[in-house]
Write a protein that holds these residues in place. Structure first.
Motif, PDB file in Angstrom:
ATOM      1  N   ALA A 116     -23.542  15.256 -23.039  1.00 57.32           N
ATOM      2  CA  ALA A 116     -23.753  16.299 -22.034  1.00 57.32           C
ATOM      3  C   ALA A 116     -22.530  16.442 -21.131  1.00 57.32           C
ATOM      4  O   ALA A 116     -22.125  17.559 -20.789  1.00 57.32           O
ATOM      5  CB  ALA A 116     -24.989  15.972 -21.201  1.00 57.32           C
ATOM      6  N   GLY A 117     -21.911  15.308 -20.747  1.00 61.86           N
ATOM      7  CA  GLY A 117     -20.701  15.375 -19.929  1.00 61.86           C
ATOM      8  C   GLY A 117     -19.555  16.047 -20.662  1.00 61.86           C
ATOM      9  O   GLY A 117     -18.784  16.812 -20.060  1.00 61.86           O
ATOM     10  N   GLY A 118     -19.432  15.792 -21.974  1.00 62.48           N
ATOM     11  CA  GLY A 118     -18.401  16.461 -22.749  1.00 62.48           C
ATOM     12  C   GLY A 118     -18.593  17.964 -22.790  1.00 62.48           C
ATOM     13  O   GLY A 118     -17.627  18.740 -22.650  1.00 62.48           O
ATOM     14  N   LEU A 119     -19.818  18.403 -22.979  1.00 64.95           N
ATOM     15  CA  LEU A 119     -20.115  19.842 -22.969  1.00 64.95           C
ATOM     16  C   LEU A 119     -19.850  20.442 -21.593  1.00 64.95           C
ATOM     17  O   LEU A 119     -19.358  21.575 -21.476  1.00 64.95           O
ATOM     18  CB  LEU A 119     -21.570  20.066 -23.374  1.00 64.95           C
ATOM     19  CG  LEU A 119     -21.902  19.773 -24.837  1.00 64.95           C
ATOM     20  CD1 LEU A 119     -23.414  19.677 -25.030  1.00 64.95           C
ATOM     21  CD2 LEU A 119     -21.317  20.850 -25.739  1.00 64.95           C
ATOM     22  N   TYR A 120     -20.171  19.692 -20.555  1.00 63.35           N
ATOM     23  CA  TYR A 120     -19.925  20.139 -19.181  1.00 63.35           C
ATOM     24  C   TYR A 120     -18.426  20.366 -18.944  1.00 63.35           C
ATOM     25  O   TYR A 120     -18.031  21.378 -18.346  1.00 63.35           O
ATOM     26  CB  TYR A 120     -20.472  19.087 -18.230  1.00 63.35           C
ATOM     27  CG  TYR A 120     -20.340  19.378 -16.761  1.00 63.35           C
ATOM     28  CD1 TYR A 120     -21.183  20.281 -16.130  1.00 63.35           C
ATOM     29  CD2 TYR A 120     -19.390  18.717 -15.980  1.00 63.35           C
ATOM     30  CE1 TYR A 120     -21.084  20.529 -14.757  1.00 63.35           C
ATOM     31  CE2 TYR A 120     -19.279  18.955 -14.625  1.00 63.35           C
ATOM     32  CZ  TYR A 120     -20.128  19.865 -14.022  1.00 63.35           C
ATOM     33  OH  TYR A 120     -20.013  20.105 -12.672  1.00 63.35           O
ATOM     34  N   ALA A 121     -17.602  19.447 -19.426  1.00 66.25           N
ATOM     35  CA  ALA A 121     -16.151  19.590 -19.278  1.00 66.25           C
ATOM     36  C   ALA A 121     -15.636  20.799 -20.040  1.00 66.25           C
ATOM     37  O   ALA A 121     -14.789  21.555 -19.548  1.00 66.25           O
ATOM     38  CB  ALA A 121     -15.451  18.318 -19.762  1.00 66.25           C
ATOM     39  N   MET A 122     -16.142  21.003 -21.261  1.00 65.60           N
ATOM     40  CA  MET A 122     -15.725  22.156 -22.048  1.00 65.60           C
ATOM     41  C   MET A 122     -16.138  23.464 -21.384  1.00 65.60           C
ATOM     42  O   MET A 122     -15.423  24.466 -21.456  1.00 65.60           O
ATOM     43  CB  MET A 122     -16.311  22.063 -23.448  1.00 65.60           C
ATOM     44  CG  MET A 122     -15.713  20.966 -24.311  1.00 65.60           C
ATOM     45  SD  MET A 122     -16.547  20.854 -25.908  1.00 65.60           S
ATOM     46  CE  MET A 122     -16.278  22.512 -26.520  1.00 65.60           C
ATOM     47  N   LEU A 123     -17.296  23.447 -20.749  1.00 61.97           N
ATOM     48  CA  LEU A 123     -17.790  24.665 -20.105  1.00 61.97           C
ATOM     49  C   LEU A 123     -16.955  25.026 -18.881  1.00 61.97           C
ATOM     50  O   LEU A 123     -16.560  26.185 -18.701  1.00 61.97           O
ATOM     51  CB  LEU A 123     -19.255  24.484 -19.714  1.00 61.97           C
ATOM     52  CG  LEU A 123     -19.942  25.682 -19.070  1.00 61.97           C
ATOM     53  CD1 LEU A 123     -20.049  26.836 -20.059  1.00 61.97           C
ATOM     54  CD2 LEU A 123     -21.327  25.298 -18.562  1.00 61.97           C
ATOM     55  N   LEU A 124     -16.677  24.038 -18.031  1.00 61.51           N
ATOM     56  CA  LEU A 124     -15.929  24.303 -16.796  1.00 61.51           C
ATOM     57  C   LEU A 124     -14.433  24.450 -17.038  1.00 61.51           C
ATOM     58  O   LEU A 124     -13.745  25.132 -16.274  1.00 61.51           O
ATOM     59  CB  LEU A 124     -16.170  23.182 -15.788  1.00 61.51           C
ATOM     60  CG  LEU A 124     -17.598  22.976 -15.289  1.00 61.51           C
ATOM     61  CD1 LEU A 124     -17.627  21.968 -14.164  1.00 61.51           C
ATOM     62  CD2 LEU A 124     -18.231  24.293 -14.852  1.00 61.51           C
ATOM     63  N   GLU A 125     -13.916  23.775 -18.064  1.00 64.31           N
ATOM     64  CA  GLU A 125     -12.495  23.778 -18.438  1.00 64.31           C
ATOM     65  C   GLU A 125     -11.592  23.132 -17.379  1.00 64.31           C
ATOM     66  O   GLU A 125     -10.380  23.202 -17.485  1.00 64.31           O
ATOM     67  CB  GLU A 125     -12.000  25.193 -18.756  1.00 64.31           C
ATOM     68  CG  GLU A 125     -12.644  25.798 -19.982  1.00 64.31           C
ATOM     69  CD  GLU A 125     -11.964  27.049 -20.455  1.00 64.31           C
ATOM     70  OE1 GLU A 125     -11.326  27.042 -21.517  1.00 64.31           O
ATOM     71  OE2 GLU A 125     -12.074  28.074 -19.734  1.00 64.31           O
ATOM     72  N   PHE A 126     -12.191  22.522 -16.376  1.00 62.44           N
ATOM     73  CA  PHE A 126     -11.423  21.749 -15.397  1.00 62.44           C
ATOM     74  C   PHE A 126     -12.378  20.803 -14.684  1.00 62.44           C
ATOM     75  O   PHE A 126     -13.434  21.233 -14.195  1.00 62.44           O
ATOM     76  CB  PHE A 126     -10.734  22.656 -14.376  1.00 62.44           C
ATOM     77  CG  PHE A 126      -9.866  21.887 -13.418  1.00 62.44           C
ATOM     78  CD1 PHE A 126      -8.547  21.604 -13.739  1.00 62.44           C
ATOM     79  CD2 PHE A 126     -10.360  21.431 -12.197  1.00 62.44           C
ATOM     80  CE1 PHE A 126      -7.732  20.890 -12.874  1.00 62.44           C
ATOM     81  CE2 PHE A 126      -9.559  20.713 -11.331  1.00 62.44           C
ATOM     82  CZ  PHE A 126      -8.238  20.449 -11.667  1.00 62.44           C
ATOM     83  N   ILE A 127     -12.024  19.525 -14.622  1.00 57.20           N
ATOM     84  CA  ILE A 127     -12.867  18.544 -13.955  1.00 57.20           C
ATOM     85  C   ILE A 127     -12.011  17.640 -13.077  1.00 57.20           C
ATOM     86  O   ILE A 127     -10.806  17.474 -13.312  1.00 57.20           O
ATOM     87  CB  ILE A 127     -13.657  17.683 -14.958  1.00 57.20           C
ATOM     88  CG1 ILE A 127     -12.710  17.032 -15.977  1.00 57.20           C
ATOM     89  CG2 ILE A 127     -14.740  18.495 -15.646  1.00 57.20           C
ATOM     90  CD1 ILE A 127     -13.385  16.042 -16.894  1.00 57.20           C
ATOM     91  N   GLY A 128     -12.649  17.076 -12.065  1.00 53.47           N
ATOM     92  CA  GLY A 128     -11.993  16.128 -11.170  1.00 53.47           C
ATOM     93  C   GLY A 128     -13.008  15.112 -10.683  1.00 53.47           C
ATOM     94  O   GLY A 128     -14.208  15.219 -10.978  1.00 53.47           O
ATOM     95  N   PRO A 129     -12.580  14.108  -9.924  1.00 53.59           N
ATOM     96  CA  PRO A 129     -13.507  13.069  -9.453  1.00 53.59           C
ATOM     97  C   PRO A 129     -14.677  13.606  -8.650  1.00 53.59           C
ATOM     98  O   PRO A 129     -15.775  13.034  -8.687  1.00 53.59           O
ATOM     99  CB  PRO A 129     -12.612  12.178  -8.586  1.00 53.59           C
ATOM    100  CG  PRO A 129     -11.223  12.446  -9.042  1.00 53.59           C
ATOM    101  CD  PRO A 129     -11.195  13.862  -9.496  1.00 53.59           C
ATOM    102  N   GLU A 130     -14.456  14.697  -7.939  1.00 55.11           N
ATOM    103  CA  GLU A 130     -15.522  15.239  -7.091  1.00 55.11           C
ATOM    104  C   GLU A 130     -16.692  15.798  -7.902  1.00 55.11           C
ATOM    105  O   GLU A 130     -17.774  16.051  -7.347  1.00 55.11           O
ATOM    106  CB  GLU A 130     -14.967  16.320  -6.173  1.00 55.11           C
ATOM    107  CG  GLU A 130     -14.434  17.566  -6.871  1.00 55.11           C
ATOM    108  CD  GLU A 130     -13.022  17.385  -7.407  1.00 55.11           C
ATOM    109  OE1 GLU A 130     -12.510  18.324  -8.041  1.00 55.11           O
ATOM    110  OE2 GLU A 130     -12.428  16.309  -7.185  1.00 55.11           O
ATOM    111  N   ASN A 131     -16.518  16.026  -9.191  1.00 53.83           N
ATOM    112  CA  ASN A 131     -17.603  16.536 -10.023  1.00 53.83           C
ATOM    113  C   ASN A 131     -18.649  15.472 -10.354  1.00 53.83           C
ATOM    114  O   ASN A 131     -19.717  15.803 -10.872  1.00 53.83           O
ATOM    115  CB  ASN A 131     -17.060  17.084 -11.345  1.00 53.83           C
ATOM    116  CG  ASN A 131     -16.232  18.335 -11.174  1.00 53.83           C
ATOM    117  OD1 ASN A 131     -15.018  18.306 -11.332  1.00 53.83           O
ATOM    118  ND2 ASN A 131     -16.885  19.432 -10.839  1.00 53.83           N
ATOM    119  N   PHE A 132     -18.361  14.200 -10.066  1.00 52.33           N
ATOM    120  CA  PHE A 132     -19.212  13.119 -10.572  1.00 52.33           C
ATOM    121  C   PHE A 132     -19.631  12.163  -9.461  1.00 52.33           C
ATOM    122  O   PHE A 132     -19.636  10.952  -9.634  1.00 52.33           O
ATOM    123  CB  PHE A 132     -18.478  12.368 -11.683  1.00 52.33           C
ATOM    124  CG  PHE A 132     -17.956  13.271 -12.762  1.00 52.33           C
ATOM    125  CD1 PHE A 132     -18.808  13.814 -13.698  1.00 52.33           C
ATOM    126  CD2 PHE A 132     -16.602  13.597 -12.800  1.00 52.33           C
ATOM    127  CE1 PHE A 132     -18.325  14.667 -14.682  1.00 52.33           C
ATOM    128  CE2 PHE A 132     -16.119  14.438 -13.777  1.00 52.33           C
ATOM    129  CZ  PHE A 132     -16.974  14.974 -14.727  1.00 52.33           C
TER     130      PHE A 132
END
Length: 356
Positions: free
Chosen positions: A252-268
């Motif tokens: 699910a986290g991998g799909l979330y990253a693909m969907l947003l196309e940008f992630i950082g520490p504040e997302n988690f």
């Protein structure tokens, strides 16, 4: 002439009886719905066709929200296996969610195709979850909850500390576009990946819940000593269950990253873990359809409340958890079963076994 008097206590109890009866009805455990086989097939086909057609007829922002519902559903299915069926407390699944997201990001930078990065996003959390689960699951109740809570609280700091791979506080970009030979937009591509993963997770979880392995999970949850006497390896069962639930969160986290196309520490952060717990409590513990209902709640209710006040989301989570703990211990699934059972029983046809 005879004058009858009514006791004030009796009058008060009589006035409270309807409210008490309503509360008892809400708290009553209910078996799964058992619709006629023909109705279950028709509803499944209609739902499948509708879900496949959604990204082709709707704008991208609707595809985005529906994809998020499927991502939360995957997390909820895995966490419900652990908490609902296994009886283990976990407040730290945002850590496995983050591991899956960063696995897809880092593997994508190396040029791996998306399906392979999602496989890696499940394998790595499984290994980490198993290694953490072996010692941690010897704890119980509040102690285990504190250990997993520490995982959730430490996740953003660990992401920043691993800057050579995660890019630290700067975040990391992900290429979520489909291959050139697939004629889909980004939102459609990720939607179909999430749909396939959610459908597979739902079927696997349903099979586990109904099968021998699911019964062993429940046996460990309800009576560890009895399960061990019957030959169940309690610690290995717990560790494997913890690792399996981490796989759900990682994918699910991998799909979330693909969907947003940008992630950082504040997302988690910790709020994400709290939303996961809210999801399974609101949907219904130890139920497979409850993950879907809880995902709908987590996606749409906070969005609505935050439009009223940015501080309302946390208050809503707290109030909802209290209300469900006192009045709806079986979640939205229990409420729907109570409302729909009289109607379903009137529909003719050979019955299915229902879904837990």
């Amino acid at each position: 002439m005879t004058v009858t008097t009514t006791s004030p206590v009796r009058t008060l109890l009589a006035s409270r009886r309807p409210a008490s009866s309503a509360a008892e009805w809400l708290r009553r455990p209910r078996p799964p719905l058992a619709p006629p086989r023909w109705l279950a097939i028709v509803l499944s086909v209609v739902a499948a066709v509708a879900l496949v057609a959604v990204p082709l007829v709707n704008p991208s922002y609707i595809n985005l929200t529906v994809t998020l519902v499927m991502i939360w559903t995957i997390v909820g299915l895995g966490l419900n296996l652990l908490v609902g069926f296994g009886g283990q407390v976990s407040l730290g699944h945002s850590a496995f969610f983050a591991i899956g997201a960063y696995t897809v990001a880092v593997a994508g930078e190396s040029g791996l195709p998306h399906p392979l990065t999602l496989v890696a996003a499940g394998v790595l959390p499984f290994v980490v979850g198993y290694l953490i689960g072996l010692p941690a699951l010897r704890l119980k109740g509040l102690q285990l909850g504190l250990v997993t809570l520490a995982m959730a609280m430490a996740t953003p700091a660990v992401i920043r500390a691993l800057e050579p791979w995660t890019h630290g506080s700067r975040g990391i970009a992900i290429d979520g576009d489909p291959p050139a030979w697939i004629p889909l937009a980004h939102d459609q591509w990720v939607y179909y990946l999430a749909l396939g993963a959610a459908a597979l997770a739902y079927l696997v979880t349903r099979r586990l819940a109904r099968g021998r392995l699911g019964r062993s999970f429940v046996a460990v949850r309800d009576a560890e000593l009895v399960a061990e006497t019957l030959g169940v390896d309690v610690w290995q069962t717990k560790a494997r269950l913890f690792a399996a639930s981490a796989v759900y969160a990682g994918v699910a986290g991998g799909l979330y990253a693909m969907l947003l196309e940008f992630i950082g520490p504040e997302n988690f952060g910790l709020t994400l873990s709290i939303s996961f717990v809210t999801l399974i409590v609101v949907g219904g513990l130890a139920t497979v359809p409850g993950a879907v209902l809880g995902a709908l709640f987590v996606q749409y209710v906070p969005t609505f409340t935050s439009s009223i006040s940015p501080a309302a989301t946390g208050a809503v989570y707290g109030a909802v958890l209290v209300v469900f703990a006192f009045f709806l211990p079986y979640g939205l699934v229990g409420l729907l079963r109570g409302a729909l059972t009289p109607l379903v029983r009137r529909i003719p046809g050979a019955r299915t076994g229902g879904s837990r």
